[in-house]
Motif scaffolding. Structure first.
Motif, mmCIF file in Angstrom:
data_model
loop_
_atom_site.group_PDB
_atom_site.id
_atom_site.type_symbol
_atom_site.label_atom_id
_atom_site.label_comp_id
_atom_site.label_asym_id
_atom_site.label_seq_id
_atom_site.Cartn_x
_atom_site.Cartn_y
_atom_site.Cartn_z
ATOM 1 N N ALA A 1 0.819 -1.381 -0.094
ATOM 2 C CA ALA A 1 0.129 -0.182 -0.029
ATOM 3 C C ALA A 1 1.195 0.976 -0.199
ATOM 4 N N ALA A 2 1.967 1.374 0.806
ATOM 5 C CA ALA A 2 3.167 2.488 0.627
ATOM 6 C C ALA A 2 3.828 2.691 -0.347
ATOM 7 N N VAL A 3 3.723 1.778 -1.302
ATOM 8 C CA VAL A 3 4.980 1.651 -2.047
ATOM 9 C C VAL A 3 3.860 2.026 -3.184
ATOM 10 N N ALA A 4 2.617 1.839 -3.949
ATOM 11 C CA ALA A 4 2.025 1.416 -4.448
ATOM 12 C C ALA A 4 1.248 3.278 -4.985
ATOM 13 N N VAL A 5 0.767 4.343 -3.160
ATOM 14 C CA VAL A 5 0.799 5.431 -3.440
ATOM 15 C C VAL A 5 1.975 6.146 -3.329
ATOM 16 N N LYS A 6 3.275 5.934 -2.922
ATOM 17 C CA LYS A 6 4.172 6.514 -2.807
ATOM 18 C C LYS A 6 4.516 6.500 -4.200
ATOM 19 N N GLN A 7 4.816 5.758 -5.414
ATOM 20 C CA GLN A 7 5.733 5.463 -6.452
ATOM 21 C C GLN A 7 4.537 6.292 -7.711
#
Length: 404
Positions: free
Chosen positions: A16-22
Motif C-alpha cells: 500500500a505504501a509503495v503503490a501510493v508513493k510511487q
C-alpha cells in the motif's frame, strides 16, 4: 504532517505504501510496524501470487527480484477422498496457464516478497518504524492523531490499517465484524521430497478439510493442511516422526520420501468480514478488512486487490486537489472492494462446508459436479481466469500491469 500512515509492515501494508508513493512521490508516506525489525526474516511460509498480483509487483519494479525464488504453478489437480482410500481418483485438473508462458500463479516465499517490498520502500524514501504499537487515535476534520506505545504521536491525513485479522485499529475505530469460527486450524509447513513436483499443485478434499500441496523451488512443497483444531494442535505438538507419518498418509508416496524443514505451525481458521472498510480519514485493507478460509488460496491476493483499489482512489483524488482522507473519497474504495470481498468470503465458506464432511449424498453430488466441470474446457478456462484475477473487468489499473 504525513499524507498517509500505514499501520502494519507485512506485504499488504508495504505494498500500500509503495503503490501510493510511487504514483505520487510528493506525498509523505510512513509505515509503522509492531514487530521488531528482524522478525520478518524468520517467516518460513510461502504464498500463492496470482497473475494479476504479479503484474502489480512488476509495476513496482520488484517482480524481477522475486522471480528467481518463485515457482510457477503449471498444473493443478483436485481429488476427493478419505485418508484410508487406497486410490485417490482425480476429479478435476487445470492447466496452469492463463496465456502462453503466463502461469495463473506462482508460489513465493514470504521472506522474499517482504524483502523486495522493503527494498522498494527504501528506494522511494518511505520510512518504516519498528517495535511500535498503536494505543489510540483521534480524528479531527483535517487529520488523524495516532498515539504510539513510546508516547509519541503521528499526525496524518489518512490512516490505513493493515494490522491483521485481529486488527486493534479496527476495534478502536468502532468497526464491527461478521465472524465465526470453523473449529478448524490450518497447519502450515514446508516439506522436502525426493522427486520433482514439476510445478503441480494438488488439493485433496478430505473429511477434516482440504489438504493442499503447493510447489516450491528445489524439490520442496508448501503445505496448507486443514484439520479439526484439537487434532491440529496435537499434530503440531508431536515430534517430527509422528507428524511425518501422518503427513505421508495424506501426501502419498508419489514424490518419494518426505522431510519437514523449518518447523510447523497451526493457525485457527474462521471467517471475518468487516461491516465497513472505511471511516473518516481511516481505511482497512488486507486481513484487517477480511479474513477468509485458505481453501481458495486467495487471502493475500484479496489484500493486494485492496492495495490497488485504495492506491488508485487516493492518487486520483490527490491529482484532482481533493482531500484524500475525506469519507466521500474513501467510500469509492469501499464500494469498489466490498462486493468482491463478500463474494469471496461466501464462496470459501460454502466450499469449506461442502467439502469438509463425509456425508454420502453430498460426496456423490460434489464429485459429480467436479467431474462435470472437468469435461467443460471453456468453463475450466473461465475458472482459471477468475482465480488468476485476469478476467475481472473492474480490476484497478495496477492489477492490469498499468501505472496509476
Amino acid at each position: 504532517m504525513l499524507d498517509m500512515l500505514v499501520v502494519g509492515g507485512g506485504y499488504v501494508g508495504l505494498a500500500a505504501a509503495v503503490a501510493v508513493k510511487q504514483a505520487a512521490p510528493h506525498l509523505e508516506v510512513m509505515v509503522v510496524e509492531a514487530a521488531p525489525e528482524s522478525v520478518w526474516k524468520n517467516d518460513t511460509r510461502a504464498s500463492a501470487i496470482i497473475a494479476a498480483a504479479s503484474k502489480m509487483l512488476t509495476v513496482f519494479g520488484v517482480w524481477d527480484e522475486i522471480l528467481p525464488e518463485a515457482e510457477p504453478i503449471t498444473r493443478m489437480i483436485v481429488t476427493d477422498s478419505r485418508t484410508s482410500d487406497p486410490v485417490r481418483p482425480v476429479f478435476l485438473t487445470f492447466d496452469g496457464e492463463v496465456a502462453e508462458g503466463q502461469p495463473f500463479a506462482h508460489m513465493v516465499p514470504n521472506v522474499t516478497m517482504v524483502a523486495a517490498l522493503r527494498g522498494a520502500c527504501e528506494r522511494l524514501g518511505i520510512e518504516i518504524r519498528h517495535g511500535l504499537t498503536a494505543t489510540d487515535f483521534k480524528t479531527s476534520d483535517t487529520s488523524v492523531a495516532l498515539s504510539l506505545c513510546d508516547g509519541t504521536t503521528l499526525d496524518t491525513k489518512l490512516l490505513v490499517a493493515c494490522d491483521g485479522v485481529r486488527s486493534k485499529l479496527r476495534d478502536m475505530a468502532g468497526i464491527k465484524t461478521v465472524n465465526w469460527d470453523y473449529g478448524q486450524s490450518g497447519i502450515v509447513a514446508t516439506v522436502e521430497h525426493e522427486r520433482p513436483h514439476n510445478g503441480c499443485a494438488e488439493e485433496h478434499f478430505l473429511p477434516s478439510g482440504p489438504f493442499a500441496i503447493l510447489p516450491l523451488k528445489n524439490n520442496r512443497s508448501s503445505l496448507v493442511w486443514t484439520e479439526r483444531t484439537a487434532d491440529a494442535d496435537r499434530l503440531v505438538a508431536a515430534d517430527d516422526l509422528i507428524f511425518e507419518e501422518e503427513l505421508e498418509r495424506r501426501f502419498g508416496h508419489k514424490l518419494g520420501g518426505l522431510k519437514v524443514i523449518g518447523g510447523k505451525r497451526a493457525f485457527p481458521l474462521g471467517l471475518t468480514l468487516a461491516r465497513s472498510f472505511v471511516a473518516p480519514r481511516f481505511a482497512l485493507a488486507g486481513d484487517a478488512a477480511h479474513g477468509i478460509h485458505p481453501i481458495s488460496g486467495q487471502g493475500l491476493n484479496l489484500g493486494f486487490k485492496d492495495v490497488a483499489a485504495l492506491a488508485e482512489t487516493v492518487v486520483e483524488a490527490d491529482r484532482l486537489g481533493l482531500d484524500i482522507g475525506s469519507i466521500n473519497i474513501l467510500e469509492r474504495y469501499q464500494t469498489w472492494r466490498r462486493f468482491d470481498t463478500f463474494r469471496m468470503g461466501v464462496t470459501t465458506d460454502v466450499l469449506n462446508r461442502l467439502f469438509s464432511n463425509d456425508v454420502g449424498p453430498i460426496r456423490i453430488a460434489r464429485d459429480f459436479g467436479l467431474g462435470l466441470v472437468d469435461r467443460m474446457p471453456k468453463l475450466k478456462s473461465f475458472f482459471i481466469g477468475q482465480a488468476a484475477g485476469t478476467t475481472t473487468a473492474s480490476n484497478p489499473r495496477l492489477l492490469a500491469g498499468q501505472t496509476i
